[in-house]
Design an enzyme around this catalytic site. Structure first.
Site, PDB file in Angstrom:
ATOM      1  N   TYR A 172      -1.860  -1.027  10.480  1.00  0.00           N
ATOM      2  CA  TYR A 172      -1.854  -1.170   9.022  1.00  0.00           C
ATOM      3  C   TYR A 172      -0.534  -0.656   8.439  1.00  0.00           C
ATOM      4  CZ  TYR A 172      -3.907  -0.994   4.279  1.00  0.00           C
ATOM      5  OH  TYR A 172      -4.188  -1.185   2.941  1.00  0.00           O
TER       6      TYR A 172
ATOM      7  N   SER B 131       0.870  -1.188   0.000  1.00  0.00           N
ATOM      8  CA  SER B 131       0.000   0.000   0.000  1.00  0.00           C
ATOM      9  C   SER B 131       0.899   1.229   0.000  1.00  0.00           C
ATOM     10  CB  SER B 131      -0.860  -0.009   1.273  1.00  0.00           C
ATOM     11  OG  SER B 131      -1.460   1.244   1.492  1.00  0.00           O
TER      12      SER B 131
HETATM   13  P1  NAD Z   1     -11.500  -6.218   0.444  1.00  0.00           P
HETATM   14  O1  NAD Z   1     -12.029  -5.990   1.824  1.00  0.00           O
HETATM   15  O2  NAD Z   1     -12.322  -5.857  -0.734  1.00  0.00           O
HETATM   16  O3  NAD Z   1     -11.050  -7.729   0.267  1.00  0.00           O
HETATM   17  C1  NAD Z   1     -10.406  -8.431   1.267  1.00  0.00           C
HETATM   18  C2  NAD Z   1     -10.427  -9.902   0.949  1.00  0.00           C
HETATM   19  O4  NAD Z   1      -9.757 -10.593   2.012  1.00  0.00           O
HETATM   20  C3  NAD Z   1     -11.826 -10.526   0.875  1.00  0.00           C
HETATM   21  O5  NAD Z   1     -11.810 -11.532  -0.105  1.00  0.00           O
HETATM   22  C4  NAD Z   1     -12.005 -11.149   2.261  1.00  0.00           C
HETATM   23  O6  NAD Z   1     -12.914 -12.220   2.298  1.00  0.00           O
HETATM   24  C5  NAD Z   1     -10.606 -11.618   2.534  1.00  0.00           C
HETATM   25  N1  NAD Z   1     -10.260 -11.797   3.933  1.00  0.00           N
HETATM   26  C6  NAD Z   1     -10.371 -10.913   4.946  1.00  0.00           C
HETATM   27  N2  NAD Z   1      -9.911 -11.454   6.097  1.00  0.00           N
HETATM   28  C7  NAD Z   1      -9.486 -12.702   5.776  1.00  0.00           C
HETATM   29  C8  NAD Z   1      -8.880 -13.756   6.527  1.00  0.00           C
HETATM   30  N3  NAD Z   1      -8.637 -13.649   7.831  1.00  0.00           N
HETATM   31  N4  NAD Z   1      -8.561 -14.894   5.875  1.00  0.00           N
HETATM   32  C9  NAD Z   1      -8.810 -15.048   4.543  1.00  0.00           C
HETATM   33  N5  NAD Z   1      -9.370 -14.075   3.805  1.00  0.00           N
HETATM   34  C10 NAD Z   1      -9.705 -12.927   4.406  1.00  0.00           C
HETATM   35  O7  NAD Z   1     -10.094  -5.420   0.438  1.00  0.00           O
HETATM   36  P2  NAD Z   1      -9.253  -4.752  -0.730  1.00  0.00           P
HETATM   37  O8  NAD Z   1      -9.421  -3.289  -0.635  1.00  0.00           O
HETATM   38  O9  NAD Z   1      -9.469  -5.432  -2.017  1.00  0.00           O
HETATM   39  O10 NAD Z   1      -7.784  -5.042  -0.190  1.00  0.00           O
HETATM   40  C11 NAD Z   1      -6.953  -6.042  -0.703  1.00  0.00           C
HETATM   41  C12 NAD Z   1      -5.516  -5.687  -0.350  1.00  0.00           C
HETATM   42  O11 NAD Z   1      -5.141  -4.458  -0.942  1.00  0.00           O
HETATM   43  C13 NAD Z   1      -5.265  -5.523   1.157  1.00  0.00           C
HETATM   44  O12 NAD Z   1      -4.019  -6.051   1.506  1.00  0.00           O
HETATM   45  C14 NAD Z   1      -5.256  -4.017   1.333  1.00  0.00           C
HETATM   46  O13 NAD Z   1      -4.515  -3.617   2.439  1.00  0.00           O
HETATM   47  C15 NAD Z   1      -4.598  -3.604   0.025  1.00  0.00           C
HETATM   48  N6  NAD Z   1      -4.831  -2.216  -0.333  1.00  0.00           N
HETATM   49  C16 NAD Z   1      -6.097  -1.762  -0.535  1.00  0.00           C
HETATM   50  C17 NAD Z   1      -6.282  -0.424  -0.880  1.00  0.00           C
HETATM   51  C18 NAD Z   1      -7.630   0.153  -1.145  1.00  0.00           C
HETATM   52  O14 NAD Z   1      -7.711   1.391  -1.289  1.00  0.00           O
HETATM   53  N7  NAD Z   1      -8.675  -0.622  -1.235  1.00  0.00           N
HETATM   54  C19 NAD Z   1      -5.164   0.426  -1.000  1.00  0.00           C
HETATM   55  C20 NAD Z   1      -3.906  -0.100  -0.774  1.00  0.00           C
HETATM   56  C21 NAD Z   1      -3.743  -1.418  -0.446  1.00  0.00           C
END
Ligand code: NAD
Length: 260
Positions: free
Chosen positions: A155, A142
């Site tokens: 985080y 991130s």
């Molecule tokens: P999201 O909440 O849409 O998806 C998260 C996924 O992880 C889902 O499939 C959920 O079921 C699964 N999950 C959650 N806890 C779990 C566990 N304990 N075991 C197995 N699966 C689990 O999130 P996202 O925004 O798509 O984020 C995905 C990645 O991208 C993360 O690492 C997040 O930190 C990173 N990220 C997101 C953003 C953003 O703006 N959305 C920005 C930077 C980084």
């Protein structure tokens, strides 16, 4: 390009993980999805992806906060999947609070899911990748792996940690044909961010779209969300022959966030 390869994407029943799994499937890779959600919806997801891209789509509901679940997932996968060629450590959760009010169990969960799970998946896949002299490990970090924001101690610590882990793996695997890189997205409008938008709307008495704009403009100069598909596109690049010499690198897709 990835015909016959197997890709495991953690946390891929929604958001960036799902988009990345779809992008890799689009290149011909068989996919192992992981995550939580409604069983019927996940079954449909698997069926649709398999039909759309003509690949196999497996699923594990392993809880990435638990090393024993991760061990079991690999044990079960070894019965049906020949190998893992591509590992995308994507799973992540968020909780916001000042350090002195941060719930200890949330700290532990974020460190376990956003950082330690990647160590556990990597220690399982590395021996096979090394043996086959080919592997691609992609860690979804991130902008918070590079810079900080208030109220996100766990985080930010975990995301800085995963960038460190990425670099160590790259060095340890440098001569093996296995690469390890990190992707740093800025704001992407997924369920993880939707919760933060809702919290902001409530705190500031704003409409949802006004709060989304407010959240974006605080950090991301383009004023536009990054698309989940764009993270998938970067992951595809990192699995391509053009990226064979790329390892230990950090790719930032953040609409100018960290240029400031
Ligand atoms: P999201 O909440 O849409 O998806 C998260 C996924 O992880 C889902 O499939 C959920 O079921 C699964 N999950 C959650 N806890 C779990 C566990 N304990 N075991 C197995 N699966 C689990 O999130 P996202 O925004 O798509 O984020 C995905 C990645 O991208 C993360 O690492 C997040 O930190 C990173 N990220 C997101 C953003 C953003 O703006 N959305 C920005 C930077 C980084």
């Amino acid at each position: 390009m990835l015909n016959g390869k197997y890709a495991l994407v953690t946390g891929s029943t929604s958001g960036i993980g799902l988009a990345t799994a779809r992008a890799l499937a689009g290149e011909g890779a068989h996919i192992i999805l992981n995550g939580f959600g409604d069983a019927k919806q996940i079954a449909k997801l698997r069926k649709d992806m398999a039909e759309e891209f003509g690949v196999k789509v497996a699923f594990s509901d392993a809880d990435m906060s638990r090393s024993d679940h991760i061990d079991l997932m690999f044990e079960q996968l070894s019965e049906s999947i020949p190998q893992i060629d591509i590992l995308v450590n994507n799973v992540g959760i968020q909780h916001t609070a000042p350090i002195d009010e941060f719930p200890v169990e949330k700290w532990d969960a974020i460190l376990a899911i956003n950082l330690s799970s990647s160590f556990h998946t990597m220690r399982h896949v590395i021996p096979g990748m090394r043996e086959r002299k080919w592997g691609r490990i992609i860690n979804i970090a991130s902008t918070h792996g590079l810079v900080a924001s208030v109220n996100k101690s766990a985080y930010v610590a975990a995301k800085h940690g995963i960038i460190g882990l990425t670099k160590v793996a790259a060095l340890e695997l440098a001569e093996s044909g296995v690469t390890c890189n990190a992707i740093c997205p800025g704001w992407v409008r997924t369920p993880l961010v939707e919760k933060q938008i809702e919290a902001r709307a409530k705190a500031k008495g704003m409409e949802i779209e006004e709060a989304a704009r407010d959240l974006l403009m605080e950090k991301q100069p383009t004023g536009r969300f990054i698309k989940p598909e764009d993270i998938g596109g970067m992951a595809v690049f990192l699995t391509s022959p053009h990226a064979a010499g790329v390892t230990g690198s950090v790719y930032v897709l953040d609409g100018g966030w960290t240029a400031q």
